[in-house]
Each structure stands twice: as C-alpha cells, then as structure tokens.
Design a protein around this motif. Sequence first.
Motif, short mmCIF file in Angstrom:
data_model
loop_
_atom_site.label_atom_id
_atom_site.label_comp_id
_atom_site.label_asym_id
_atom_site.label_seq_id
_atom_site.Cartn_x
_atom_site.Cartn_y
_atom_site.Cartn_z
N VAL A 55 0.86 -1.18 0.00
CA VAL A 55 0.00 0.00 0.00
C VAL A 55 0.89 1.23 0.00
O VAL A 55 1.82 1.33 0.82
CB VAL A 55 -0.94 0.02 1.22
N SER A 57 0.91 5.60 0.00
CA SER A 57 0.03 6.61 0.56
C SER A 57 0.66 7.99 0.52
O SER A 57 1.89 8.14 0.62
CB SER A 57 -0.29 6.25 2.02
N ALA A 67 -4.40 4.05 4.95
CA ALA A 67 -3.53 3.04 4.37
C ALA A 67 -3.14 1.98 5.38
O ALA A 67 -3.14 0.77 5.08
CB ALA A 67 -2.28 3.71 3.79
N VAL A 82 3.25 -0.32 4.17
CA VAL A 82 2.81 1.00 3.73
C VAL A 82 4.03 1.90 3.49
O VAL A 82 4.87 2.04 4.37
CB VAL A 82 1.87 1.67 4.76
#
Length: 201
Positions: A55, A57, A67, A82
């Motif tokens: 992910v 962000s 996220a 993330v």
Amino acid sequence: MSDLACAATVLVARHGATDYVETWFSDEGGWLSAEGRSQARGLADALRDRRLARVWSSDTSRAVQTAELVAARVGVAAQVPVLTRRSLREADAGDLRGQPFDVHRLHEVTDRWFAGDLDARFPGGESGREVVDRYAAELAAVADEHRGETALVVGHQTALSIVVPVLTGRTDRSRAHELANGEYAELAVDADGWRLVEDAQ
C-alpha cells in the motif's frame, strides 16, 4: 515509465472521512473520524481478495491512517506494508494556506480543472497540469515496482479525480466522477499505457 511487458494493477483510493481542529486552509492536519475508520475497514474488506503487494500513501495523516488500516486488515505481506510519498498529497492551494477555509475559493480553481482547463492555477500553488504530472510520475513509479502485481495507492479527492481521467483518456472529467471517502478506482497499465478497469467502487 519503463516498458511494462508485464501489466501492473494500481488501485487508487481516497482516504476516509476526516475530523479537523483547524478551520483554515491546511494540508497538514486531520485524522480519521469514526466514520472514516469505518470507511477504511470497508475499503479493506472490498480488497481482501486482491492480494495487495503493498500500500502506498500520501504522507498526510488522514491518508496514512487509512492506508495502515487497510494494510493491517488485508494482511499485506511486504516487510514494509505502507510506503508514504509527499508527491501523493492533495493539490497545493498556495496562497490560500492559513486563510479561513471556504470551499468556494477552492472551486474557483478546481472547477476550471474539471472543465478541462488544467493550466488554471492556485496563486502561489499548483496548476492542474502540475498536479497531474506529479501524480502520474508517482503512479508510474508504483507500477514499475509492481509488475504482475496489484498495489493500492491512497490519495486525495481532487488530485485523483483529475489524474485518473487524464491518464486513461477519459473525456468526461466532471465532478460526478469524484471519489467519495473510502472509494477506489482500478487502473491497469502495460506497454500500451493506462486504462480504467473499474470506476469508483
């Protein structure tokens, strides 16, 4: 972007609904409200079977919180699930920063973007074209990182809602296609360029 012999799928989502303390133009504050956390969980549930590789962000708190909730709920396997990027922030409102918030002052510029005038600019801030170029470069980097995989990018309403139609050649760029909080659109990219697989979900 390098030649994508192997396609990448990039899901782009708007962060969850947000509470703010300040009542002026700022891109720094805000955290997910109870509704926003629910929307982030709903987004995660919608993507549970997508086997997200990672992910990405915006580095603003409202996007990062979204996220992180998604990554934790779907069980992203990457060592760093993330990754944040300043280049995924919302459009820079320039001289409006620090002034009392008034959505109509934003729309004076962004309405022109949705009408196709990407050269319109926030005084002291960005033009629509600069927002598109900034986001397009970051999305291309994400796609290069995830050939043959699916990645999620958590960003912001206006930026995503103008970059998606520009990248995919969509002629209808009206506000009717703006992403709601926690909604996502699915993009695929290969050597032939970007295409919209699914509109807002």
